[in-house]
Write an enzyme that holds these catalytic residues in place. Structure first.
Site, PDB file in Angstrom:
ATOM      1  N   LEU A  52       0.835  -1.200   0.000  1.00  0.00           N
ATOM      2  CA  LEU A  52       0.000   0.000   0.000  1.00  0.00           C
ATOM      3  C   LEU A  52       0.872   1.253   0.000  1.00  0.00           C
ATOM      4  O   LEU A  52       1.625   1.492   0.946  1.00  0.00           O
ATOM      5  CB  LEU A  52      -0.919   0.001   1.229  1.00  0.00           C
ATOM      6  CG  LEU A  52      -1.815  -1.231   1.390  1.00  0.00           C
ATOM      7  CD1 LEU A  52      -2.764  -1.041   2.572  1.00  0.00           C
ATOM      8  CD2 LEU A  52      -2.603  -1.502   0.116  1.00  0.00           C
ATOM      9  N   ALA A  53       0.755   2.034  -1.056  1.00  0.00           N
ATOM     10  CA  ALA A  53       1.625   3.207  -1.190  1.00  0.00           C
ATOM     11  C   ALA A  53       0.868   4.411  -1.743  1.00  0.00           C
ATOM     12  O   ALA A  53       1.448   5.291  -2.364  1.00  0.00           O
ATOM     13  CB  ALA A  53       2.813   2.859  -2.099  1.00  0.00           C
ATOM     14  N   ARG A  88       1.081  13.602   7.786  1.00  0.00           N
ATOM     15  CA  ARG A  88       1.788  13.894   9.038  1.00  0.00           C
ATOM     16  C   ARG A  88       3.268  14.216   8.819  1.00  0.00           C
ATOM     17  O   ARG A  88       3.938  14.718   9.718  1.00  0.00           O
ATOM     18  CB  ARG A  88       1.623  12.720  10.016  1.00  0.00           C
ATOM     19  CG  ARG A  88       0.231  12.654  10.636  1.00  0.00           C
ATOM     20  CD  ARG A  88      -0.059  11.307  11.292  1.00  0.00           C
ATOM     21  NE  ARG A  88      -0.470  10.296  10.334  1.00  0.00           N
ATOM     22  CZ  ARG A  88      -0.804   9.044  10.644  1.00  0.00           C
ATOM     23  NH1 ARG A  88      -0.788   8.645  11.896  1.00  0.00           N
ATOM     24  NH2 ARG A  88      -1.167   8.182   9.692  1.00  0.00           N
ATOM     25  N   GLN A 120      -5.139   3.984  -7.161  1.00  0.00           N
ATOM     26  CA  GLN A 120      -6.321   4.062  -6.300  1.00  0.00           C
ATOM     27  C   GLN A 120      -7.198   5.230  -6.751  1.00  0.00           C
ATOM     28  O   GLN A 120      -6.690   6.292  -7.106  1.00  0.00           O
ATOM     29  CB  GLN A 120      -5.888   4.262  -4.833  1.00  0.00           C
ATOM     30  CG  GLN A 120      -7.065   4.179  -3.868  1.00  0.00           C
ATOM     31  CD  GLN A 120      -6.632   4.180  -2.402  1.00  0.00           C
ATOM     32  OE1 GLN A 120      -5.460   3.953  -2.090  1.00  0.00           O
ATOM     33  NE2 GLN A 120      -7.573   4.426  -1.517  1.00  0.00           N
ATOM     34  N   GLU A 142      -9.392   1.749  15.162  1.00  0.00           N
ATOM     35  CA  GLU A 142      -8.428   2.809  14.861  1.00  0.00           C
ATOM     36  C   GLU A 142      -8.356   3.795  16.019  1.00  0.00           C
ATOM     37  O   GLU A 142      -9.356   4.052  16.700  1.00  0.00           O
ATOM     38  CB  GLU A 142      -8.831   3.530  13.573  1.00  0.00           C
ATOM     39  CG  GLU A 142      -8.615   2.696  12.331  1.00  0.00           C
ATOM     40  CD  GLU A 142      -7.193   2.162  12.225  1.00  0.00           C
ATOM     41  OE1 GLU A 142      -6.249   2.967  12.159  1.00  0.00           O
ATOM     42  OE2 GLU A 142      -7.024   0.927  12.249  1.00  0.00           O
ATOM     43  N   ASN A 149      -2.052  -2.973  15.869  1.00  0.00           N
ATOM     44  CA  ASN A 149      -2.034  -3.613  14.562  1.00  0.00           C
ATOM     45  C   ASN A 149      -0.821  -3.100  13.791  1.00  0.00           C
ATOM     46  O   ASN A 149      -0.662  -1.898  13.594  1.00  0.00           O
ATOM     47  CB  ASN A 149      -3.325  -3.248  13.823  1.00  0.00           C
ATOM     48  CG  ASN A 149      -3.252  -3.530  12.337  1.00  0.00           C
ATOM     49  OD1 ASN A 149      -2.640  -4.504  11.921  1.00  0.00           O
ATOM     50  ND2 ASN A 149      -3.881  -2.669  11.543  1.00  0.00           N
ATOM     51  N   LYS A 163      37.687  18.418  -9.068  1.00  0.00           N
ATOM     52  CA  LYS A 163      36.442  18.093  -9.771  1.00  0.00           C
ATOM     53  C   LYS A 163      36.802  17.575 -11.144  1.00  0.00           C
ATOM     54  O   LYS A 163      37.649  18.176 -11.817  1.00  0.00           O
ATOM     55  CB  LYS A 163      35.582  19.356  -9.916  1.00  0.00           C
ATOM     56  CG  LYS A 163      34.269  19.117 -10.624  1.00  0.00           C
ATOM     57  CD  LYS A 163      33.806  20.324 -11.436  1.00  0.00           C
ATOM     58  CE  LYS A 163      34.588  20.478 -12.709  1.00  0.00           C
ATOM     59  NZ  LYS A 163      34.037  21.481 -13.629  1.00  0.00           N
TER      60      LYS A 163
END
Ligand code: UD1
Ligand code: MG
Length: 474
Positions: A11-12, A18, A78, A161, A176, A357
């Protein structure tokens, strides 16, 4: 061997609100790869018949990583109906019609989940008759997680939940983990009935567990002893906790493989790095990306290497290097800034306050102090004096400097590129090299020095300098 009875759903599709970030949650980095990369790597080891990954938020960025890491994964988009239950529903619809086995659903934000834990879950499920087997744990802080509600006789009853839970339910310490193994038929039977009638207005995959129990099926929750294995990442505090845990495991792994790590707390090693026996890492060192360090090399203190190769017995001290190759016995730093495309030959030196470099520097050649060498090729056994630089940029384009072998470049020489200096040539101190220097010649551009006697006494009378000059003349 491929497990023909196993399908994995990752599931992504969540937004990861958050994290408060413009980068999708699952693309935040952990030990040098994205969170989702860890989950996909673990999923791959199970060699399932089918893997489905569900995406939505920032879908193209996610899909790119998924296609690169796990090309065999089916990518499902989805729709606008939110929730982990909807994600699983759409994933299951994408499975081939002839598949009839177990579906392992894994939240994409559980990066420390390991293959042995999943193998144990699968074996336990297949040894019994439960409709589903899920992982649980007892984290030190259960806030935010779904809680495992058990009946008086200890059987799993449902998952509630955090946002929907009562005070009593929130006091439950078992959570869970977001890793579920379902028999496909059992899962299918309950997906369509999921509702969004809850605190978040989402279809919850966790409600399938309660529905299975209500229809008389049994569901097992296997508690995982080390809760960090299954803890989800939802915010940046959890991200750094997981990073610290993973790093401590990686450091310990390398210590047991023969690497001396003096201060594990300040040493960071990415998952793709490779270290040989008898490598020593000193405090404050970050071994990032696909860096490879050969036997006997010492790196640090306070050094960051990204995608570098460090040869046997080399010494890299207080240095920042990216995409560089250091030969055996080479010496780098302290205080070197080594940029992409630097290749230093065996026993060469890139010393103090030196920047390089896109520079190929031959075996035994030394850039010891205060140099900039960019877009350059330097032969073997050459000594580059203090303060020498290649002026590679004319304000519009970059140009190359070529310096031969066994040459001696005098202090503060400036190479105005494009320019070449042959083998065994010298430059005097302060030379500005604008024309090629043939092999074996000495280039000098200095104007003759003029001394104006008595200048200080005349022009700076009464100063300390004037007094000192007068004293010395007595
Ligand atoms: C979820 C579980 C919770 C559990 C926790 C474990 C649900 C309803 N809750 O909560 O019981 O304790 O994981 O870490 O499942 N995702 C989608 N589509 C969506 C929403 C989410 O694919 O519409 C994906 C996310 O990208 C993420 C995973 O599902 O990888 C979990 O979503 P997240 O929002 O982190 O769920 P939690 O609140 O952590
Ligand atoms: Mg989560």
């Amino acid at each position: 061997m491929t497990d023909s009875k196993l399908a994995i759903v990752v599931l992504a599709a969540g937004q990861g609100t958050r994290m408060k970030s413009s980068t999708p949650k699952l693309l935040h980095q952990l030990a040098g790869i994205p969170i989702i990369g860890h989950v996909l790597a673990t999923a791959r080891t199970l060699d399932a018949a089918h893997v489905v990954t569900v995406v939505r938020h920032e879908r193209d960025r996610l899909a790119e990583v998924i296609s690169a890491d796990l090309p065999e994964s089916i990518i499902v988009d989805q729709d606008e109906i939110p929730g982990t239950g909807r994600a699983v529903e759409q994933a299951v619809a994408a499975l081939p019609a002839d598949f009839n086995g177990d579906v392992l659903v894994i939240n994409g934000d559980v990066p420390l989940l390991d293959a042995p834990t999943l193998a144990n879950q699968i074996a336990s499920h297949r040894a019994g008759t439960a409709a589903a087997t899920i992982l649980s744990c007892f984290p030190s802080d259960a806030t935010g997680y779904g809680r495992i509600v058990r009946t008086a006789d200890g059987h799993l009853d449902r998952i509630v939940e955090h946002k929907d839970a009562t005070e009593d339910e929130r006091a439950i310490g078992e959570i869970n983990a977001g890793v579920y193994l379902f028999g496909l038929a059992h899962l299918r039977a309950h997906l369509a009935a999921l509702s969004t009638d809850n605190a978040q207005g989402e279809k919850y995959i966790t409600d399938v567990i309660g529905h299975l129990r209500q229809t008389g099926e049994s569901v097992n929750a296997l508690p995982v002893a080390d809760s960090w294995v299954v803890e989800g990442i939802n915010d940046r505090a959890q991200l750094s906790d997981a990073a610290a845990k993973l790093n401590s495991l990686l450091v310990r792994g390398w210590q047991l493989a023969g690497v001396t790590v003096q201060d594990p707390a300040t040493t960071w090693i990415d998952v793709k790095a490779r270290l040989a026996e008898d490598v020593t890492l000193l405090p404050g060192t970050q071994i990032r990306g696909a860096t490879v360090i050969e036997r006997g090399a010492t790196v640090g203190p306070d050094t960051t290497l990204l995608d570098c190769e460090v040869g046997e017995g080399a010494r890299v001290n207080r240095t920042d290097a990216t995409l560089a190759v250091f030969g055996a016995g080479a010496s780098i730093g302290p205080f070197a800034y080594v940029r992409p495309g630097t290749e230093l030959g065996a026993h060469g030196k890139i010393g103090t306050f030196v920047e390089t470099k896109n520079a190929k520097i031959g075996e035994g050649t030394k850039l010891a102090h205060f140099n900039y060498v960019g877009d350059a090729e330097v032969g073997t056994g050459t000594n580059i004096g203090a303060g020498v630089i290649t002026a590679n940029y004319d304000g519009v384009n970059k140009h190359r400097t070529t310096i031969g072998s066994h040459s001696r470049v005098g202090t503060n020489t400036v190479f105005v590129a494009p320019v070449r200096m042959g083998d065994g040539a010298y430059t005097g101190a302060g030379t500005v090299v604008r024309k090629d220097v043939p092999a074996g010649s000495l280039a000098i551009t200095v104007a003759p020095q003029r001394n104006i006697e008595g200048w200080v006494t005349t022009n700076r009378p009464g100063t300390d300098a004037a007094r000192a000059a007068e004293e010395s003349g007595k």
